[in-house]
Motif scaffolding. Structure first.
Motif, PDB file in Angstrom:
ATOM      1  N   ILE A 103      -9.966 -32.568 -17.803  1.00 59.89           N
ATOM      2  CA  ILE A 103      -9.495 -31.951 -19.044  1.00 59.89           C
ATOM      3  C   ILE A 103      -8.218 -32.626 -19.540  1.00 59.89           C
ATOM      4  O   ILE A 103      -8.077 -32.925 -20.730  1.00 59.89           O
ATOM      5  N   SER A 104      -7.275 -32.868 -18.615  1.00 57.85           N
ATOM      6  CA  SER A 104      -6.014 -33.504 -19.015  1.00 57.85           C
ATOM      7  C   SER A 104      -6.234 -34.937 -19.494  1.00 57.85           C
ATOM      8  O   SER A 104      -5.546 -35.407 -20.406  1.00 57.85           O
ATOM      9  N   TYR A 105      -7.227 -35.618 -18.906  1.00 58.15           N
ATOM     10  CA  TYR A 105      -7.510 -37.010 -19.322  1.00 58.15           C
ATOM     11  C   TYR A 105      -8.231 -37.051 -20.672  1.00 58.15           C
ATOM     12  O   TYR A 105      -7.868 -37.840 -21.555  1.00 58.15           O
ATOM     13  N   PHE A 131      -1.107 -32.444 -16.914  1.00 62.63           N
ATOM     14  CA  PHE A 131      -1.981 -32.010 -15.818  1.00 62.63           C
ATOM     15  C   PHE A 131      -1.782 -30.521 -15.536  1.00 62.63           C
ATOM     16  O   PHE A 131      -2.738 -29.814 -15.188  1.00 62.63           O
ATOM     17  N   GLY A 132      -0.546 -30.028 -15.704  1.00 58.25           N
ATOM     18  CA  GLY A 132      -0.288 -28.601 -15.509  1.00 58.25           C
ATOM     19  C   GLY A 132      -1.092 -27.747 -16.471  1.00 58.25           C
ATOM     20  O   GLY A 132      -1.625 -26.697 -16.094  1.00 58.25           O
ATOM     21  N   ASP A 133      -1.180 -28.212 -17.747  1.00 55.45           N
ATOM     22  CA  ASP A 133      -2.004 -27.481 -18.716  1.00 55.45           C
ATOM     23  C   ASP A 133      -3.482 -27.575 -18.354  1.00 55.45           C
ATOM     24  O   ASP A 133      -4.252 -26.634 -18.571  1.00 55.45           O
ATOM     25  N   GLY A 134      -3.873 -28.732 -17.807  1.00 56.50           N
ATOM     26  CA  GLY A 134      -5.257 -28.894 -17.372  1.00 56.50           C
ATOM     27  C   GLY A 134      -5.619 -27.922 -16.268  1.00 56.50           C
ATOM     28  O   GLY A 134      -6.728 -27.371 -16.239  1.00 56.50           O
ATOM     29  N   ILE A 135      -4.665 -27.655 -15.350  1.00 56.64           N
ATOM     30  CA  ILE A 135      -4.895 -26.683 -14.278  1.00 56.64           C
ATOM     31  C   ILE A 135      -5.078 -25.286 -14.861  1.00 56.64           C
ATOM     32  O   ILE A 135      -5.943 -24.516 -14.426  1.00 56.64           O
TER      33      ILE A 135
END
Length: 206
Positions: free
Chosen positions: A36-38, A44-48
């Motif tokens: 998602i972050s890519y 990456f925190g938002d992706g988590i």
């Protein structure tokens, strides 16, 4: 005939299923967070956070539906042992997340993301409340504990453990929860009655 738990069975036996499922969820969530972050070029925190929401919503509704179905399938109560012990850490986590969830529900910024996160954070307090308010019971159609009904047909073995040999350990044949579960405390004066009910409802030689 009393059935013994086979302690030499495979990796999905003897209570190892739940830890393996949790490890699998962490791996899936981390992979999903990275993707998602890519793809969306976010932190990456938002992706988590988003991956947690994607995984958490279906898991919560699966738990809720299973709980409602178990309540419906219990039948009459044969023995009631009261509420089982709940880990204090789980209750503390639920208490800490409750205000965060309420505050997030009032945060309508970022296109409603606060509301989505608020509902997501409410899952743990609600789940903990449901589990902690449940009782340990032997019912008409199985054994009810921790907001779950383990039906007679799914019990493949049992044994007594603990210092006073009054903790009942059940072995489940369910696909996703196969193996020995957590010990269930039984009052010593009711152990003989429990043995009688188990031998009555479980098929001999299973």
């Amino acid at each position: 005939m009393k059935m013994k738990i086979n302690k030499s069975q495979g990796k999905w036996e003897n209570g190892k299923t739940v830890p393996l499922i949790l490890i699998g969820i962490v791996v899936v969530q981390s992979t999903l967070a990275f993707l998602i972050s890519y793809i969306f070029q976010i932190r990456f925190g938002d992706g988590i956070i988003y991956s947690g929401i994607i995984i958490g919503y279906p898991c919560f509704f699966w738990f809720l539906i299973s709980w409602i179905r178990s309540l419906r399938d219990c039948g009459s109560t044969l023995l009631d042992f009261g509420r089982p012990r709940v880990e204090p850490a789980s209750i503390l986590l639920a208490i800490l997340l409750l205000p965060a969830a309420v505050l997030s529900l009032f945060d309508m910024s970022e296109n409603g993301r606060g509301t989505i996160m608020g509902v997501f954070l409410l899952f743990i307090p609600v789940t903990t409340f449901i589990i902690s308010s449940g009782r340990l019971q032997i019912v008409e159609n199985g054994i009810w504990h921790h907001a779950t009904l383990l039906k007679w047909k799914d019990i493949t073995g049992y044994c007594w453990t603990g210092t006073e040999n009054t903790q009942l350990m059940l072995q489940s044949g369910k696909t996703f929860f196969k193996g020995a579960g957590i010990p269930l405390p039984v009052p010593p004066e009711q152990k003989a009655v429990v043995n009688e009910l188990l031998q009555k409802h479980l098929p001999a030689g299973s």
